[in-house]
Design an enzyme around this catalytic site. Structure first.
Site, PDB file in Angstrom:
ATOM      1  N   ARG A 203       3.821  -4.627   9.490  1.00  0.00           N
ATOM      2  CA  ARG A 203       4.535  -3.950   8.394  1.00  0.00           C
ATOM      3  C   ARG A 203       5.972  -4.466   8.379  1.00  0.00           C
ATOM      4  O   ARG A 203       6.709  -4.254   9.333  1.00  0.00           O
ATOM      5  CB  ARG A 203       4.481  -2.442   8.628  1.00  0.00           C
ATOM      6  CG  ARG A 203       3.045  -1.952   8.826  1.00  0.00           C
ATOM      7  CD  ARG A 203       2.945  -0.497   9.255  1.00  0.00           C
ATOM      8  NE  ARG A 203       1.527  -0.137   9.421  1.00  0.00           N
ATOM      9  CZ  ARG A 203       1.070   1.107   9.520  1.00  0.00           C
ATOM     10  NH1 ARG A 203       1.909   2.137   9.488  1.00  0.00           N
ATOM     11  NH2 ARG A 203      -0.228   1.342   9.663  1.00  0.00           N
TER      12      ARG A 203
ATOM     13  N   HIS B 210      -3.471   3.808   5.555  1.00  0.00           N
ATOM     14  CA  HIS B 210      -3.511   3.815   4.089  1.00  0.00           C
ATOM     15  C   HIS B 210      -3.875   5.218   3.616  1.00  0.00           C
ATOM     16  O   HIS B 210      -4.765   5.849   4.196  1.00  0.00           O
ATOM     17  CB  HIS B 210      -4.583   2.838   3.569  1.00  0.00           C
ATOM     18  CG  HIS B 210      -4.313   1.410   3.946  1.00  0.00           C
ATOM     19  ND1 HIS B 210      -5.057   0.368   3.458  1.00  0.00           N
ATOM     20  CD2 HIS B 210      -3.354   0.868   4.747  1.00  0.00           C
ATOM     21  CE1 HIS B 210      -4.571  -0.769   3.946  1.00  0.00           C
ATOM     22  NE2 HIS B 210      -3.553  -0.488   4.732  1.00  0.00           N
TER      23      HIS B 210
ATOM     24  N   HIS C  13       0.826  -1.219   0.000  1.00  0.00           N
ATOM     25  CA  HIS C  13       0.000   0.000   0.000  1.00  0.00           C
ATOM     26  C   HIS C  13       0.850   1.254   0.000  1.00  0.00           C
ATOM     27  O   HIS C  13       2.009   1.223   0.398  1.00  0.00           O
ATOM     28  CB  HIS C  13      -0.859   0.068   1.277  1.00  0.00           C
ATOM     29  CG  HIS C  13      -1.555  -1.207   1.627  1.00  0.00           C
ATOM     30  ND1 HIS C  13      -1.449  -1.786   2.864  1.00  0.00           N
ATOM     31  CD2 HIS C  13      -2.365  -1.993   0.882  1.00  0.00           C
ATOM     32  CE1 HIS C  13      -2.178  -2.897   2.886  1.00  0.00           C
ATOM     33  NE2 HIS C  13      -2.736  -3.059   1.691  1.00  0.00           N
TER      34      HIS C  13
ATOM     35  N   HIS D  26      -9.293   2.905  -0.861  1.00  0.00           N
ATOM     36  CA  HIS D  26      -8.331   3.936  -0.493  1.00  0.00           C
ATOM     37  C   HIS D  26      -7.460   4.207  -1.717  1.00  0.00           C
ATOM     38  O   HIS D  26      -7.117   3.259  -2.449  1.00  0.00           O
ATOM     39  CB  HIS D  26      -7.439   3.463   0.652  1.00  0.00           C
ATOM     40  CG  HIS D  26      -8.194   3.086   1.899  1.00  0.00           C
ATOM     41  ND1 HIS D  26      -7.771   2.070   2.720  1.00  0.00           N
ATOM     42  CD2 HIS D  26      -9.314   3.608   2.447  1.00  0.00           C
ATOM     43  CE1 HIS D  26      -8.610   1.980   3.744  1.00  0.00           C
ATOM     44  NE2 HIS D  26      -9.566   2.896   3.599  1.00  0.00           N
TER      45      HIS D  26
ATOM     46  N   HIS E 233     -11.516   0.438   2.671  1.00  0.00           N
ATOM     47  CA  HIS E 233     -10.429  -0.302   2.045  1.00  0.00           C
ATOM     48  C   HIS E 233     -10.991  -1.194   0.931  1.00  0.00           C
ATOM     49  O   HIS E 233     -12.091  -1.720   1.047  1.00  0.00           O
ATOM     50  CB  HIS E 233      -9.719  -1.161   3.092  1.00  0.00           C
ATOM     51  CG  HIS E 233      -8.598  -1.964   2.536  1.00  0.00           C
ATOM     52  ND1 HIS E 233      -7.385  -1.403   2.220  1.00  0.00           N
ATOM     53  CD2 HIS E 233      -8.521  -3.268   2.188  1.00  0.00           C
ATOM     54  CE1 HIS E 233      -6.599  -2.355   1.719  1.00  0.00           C
ATOM     55  NE2 HIS E 233      -7.264  -3.492   1.687  1.00  0.00           N
TER      56      HIS E 233
ATOM     57  N   HIS F  61       3.473  -5.606   3.735  1.00  0.00           N
ATOM     58  CA  HIS F  61       2.929  -6.238   4.938  1.00  0.00           C
ATOM     59  C   HIS F  61       3.328  -7.696   5.082  1.00  0.00           C
ATOM     60  O   HIS F  61       3.819  -8.321   4.142  1.00  0.00           O
ATOM     61  CB  HIS F  61       1.411  -6.102   4.935  1.00  0.00           C
ATOM     62  CG  HIS F  61       0.967  -4.709   5.234  1.00  0.00           C
ATOM     63  ND1 HIS F  61       0.696  -4.263   6.500  1.00  0.00           N
ATOM     64  CD2 HIS F  61       0.791  -3.640   4.420  1.00  0.00           C
ATOM     65  CE1 HIS F  61       0.350  -2.988   6.452  1.00  0.00           C
ATOM     66  NE2 HIS F  61       0.407  -2.570   5.204  1.00  0.00           N
TER      67      HIS F  61
ATOM     68  N   HIS G 235       0.972   4.432   2.201  1.00  0.00           N
ATOM     69  CA  HIS G 235       0.459   4.984   3.455  1.00  0.00           C
ATOM     70  C   HIS G 235       0.629   6.502   3.440  1.00  0.00           C
ATOM     71  O   HIS G 235       1.409   7.056   2.650  1.00  0.00           O
ATOM     72  CB  HIS G 235       1.168   4.347   4.644  1.00  0.00           C
ATOM     73  CG  HIS G 235       0.716   2.935   4.939  1.00  0.00           C
ATOM     74  ND1 HIS G 235       0.452   2.472   6.194  1.00  0.00           N
ATOM     75  CD2 HIS G 235       0.466   1.891   4.093  1.00  0.00           C
ATOM     76  CE1 HIS G 235       0.054   1.199   6.145  1.00  0.00           C
ATOM     77  NE2 HIS G 235       0.067   0.822   4.865  1.00  0.00           N
TER      78      HIS G 235
ATOM     79  N   ASP H 241      -4.505   1.879  -1.940  1.00  0.00           N
ATOM     80  CA  ASP H 241      -4.711   0.429  -2.006  1.00  0.00           C
ATOM     81  C   ASP H 241      -4.161  -0.164  -3.304  1.00  0.00           C
ATOM     82  O   ASP H 241      -4.874  -0.277  -4.306  1.00  0.00           O
ATOM     83  CB  ASP H 241      -6.204   0.086  -1.883  1.00  0.00           C
ATOM     84  CG  ASP H 241      -6.741   0.351  -0.495  1.00  0.00           C
ATOM     85  OD1 ASP H 241      -5.933   0.562   0.431  1.00  0.00           O
ATOM     86  OD2 ASP H 241      -7.987   0.344  -0.347  1.00  0.00           O
TER      87      ASP H 241
HETATM   88 CU   LIG Z   1      -0.494  -1.004   4.406  1.00  0.00          CU
HETATM   89 ZN   LIG Z   2      -6.626   0.480   2.283  1.00  0.00          ZN
END
Ligand SMILES: [Cu+2]
Ligand SMILES: [Zn+2]
Ligand SMILES: *[C@@H]1O[C@H](CO)[C@@H](O)[C@H](O)[C@H]1NC(C)=O
Length: 172
Positions: free
Chosen positions: A163, A83, A66, A100, A91, A140, A68, A103
């Site tokens: 993470r 995110h 993602h 998001h 999400h 992740h 962030h 995403d």
């Molecule tokens: Cu993430």
């Molecule tokens: Zn997301």
């Protein structure tokens, strides 16, 4: 003559200004003891961004990936915030309209512990309200479920777990 010089100077200024405010390429570098990667972002003509690169260091499988909100690594990947979600949506999957902006879904590692990344996204941008420069990419520990599972975190984070690596997105 003076008029011509003034005109040339104006073009030079406009070009410099344009180049500074709307870079067309960006890069994020991931580097931990075990994970290394380079990811480039190229704004393509039709308003989409081409995301390309490679990451090494994880066993075969899918892992959430993602953008962030923050480029703050002062507390490691934890301080990069949530995110990137400027439109306050749920999400989702990269192909969902309701997602998001950050995403980007999952990246896939193969049996050589390598993930080749080559995707085009139509929500992230290198400028404007969806601009990702100065924010962070986060990898992740688990797969992103795209907001489609019953887990309480699904519609917030895709339940992708901790993470494992991150990098700030900078101008290239
Ligand atoms: Cu993430
Ligand atoms: Zn997301
Ligand atoms: C990242 O880029 C550097 C410099 O080009 C290169 O040496 C390195 O192998 C790259 N890392 C990965 C994981 O592709």
């Amino acid at each position: 003559m003076l008029l011509q010089l003034t005109f040339l100077a104006a073009i030079a200024l406009a070009t410099a200004h344009h180049g500074f405010t709307t870079p067309s390429r960006a890069i994020a570098v991931l580097s931990t003891e075990t994970i290394r990667g380079n990811i480039t972002f190229t704004q393509v003509q039709d308003g989409k961004v081409h995301v390309q690169g490679g990451i090494t260091g994880l066993p075969p499988g899918e892992y959430g990936f993602h953008v962030h909100e923050k480029g703050d690594l002062s507390g490691g990947c934890l301080s990069t915030g949530s995110h990137f979600n400027p439109e306050h949506k749920d999400h989702g999957h990269p192909n969902d309209v309701n997602r998001h902006v950050g995403d980007l879904g999952n990246v896939v590692f193969d049996e050589n512990h390598y993930s080749r990344i080559d995707l085009v996204d139509d929500q992230i941008s290198l400028s404007g309200p969806h601009g990702i420069i100065g924010r962070a990419v986060v990898l992740h520990e688990k797969a992103d479920d795209y907001g489609k599972s019953d887990h309480p975190d699904s519609r917030k984070t895709g339940n992708a777990g901790g993470r494992v690596a991150c990098g700030v997105i900078g101008i290239l």
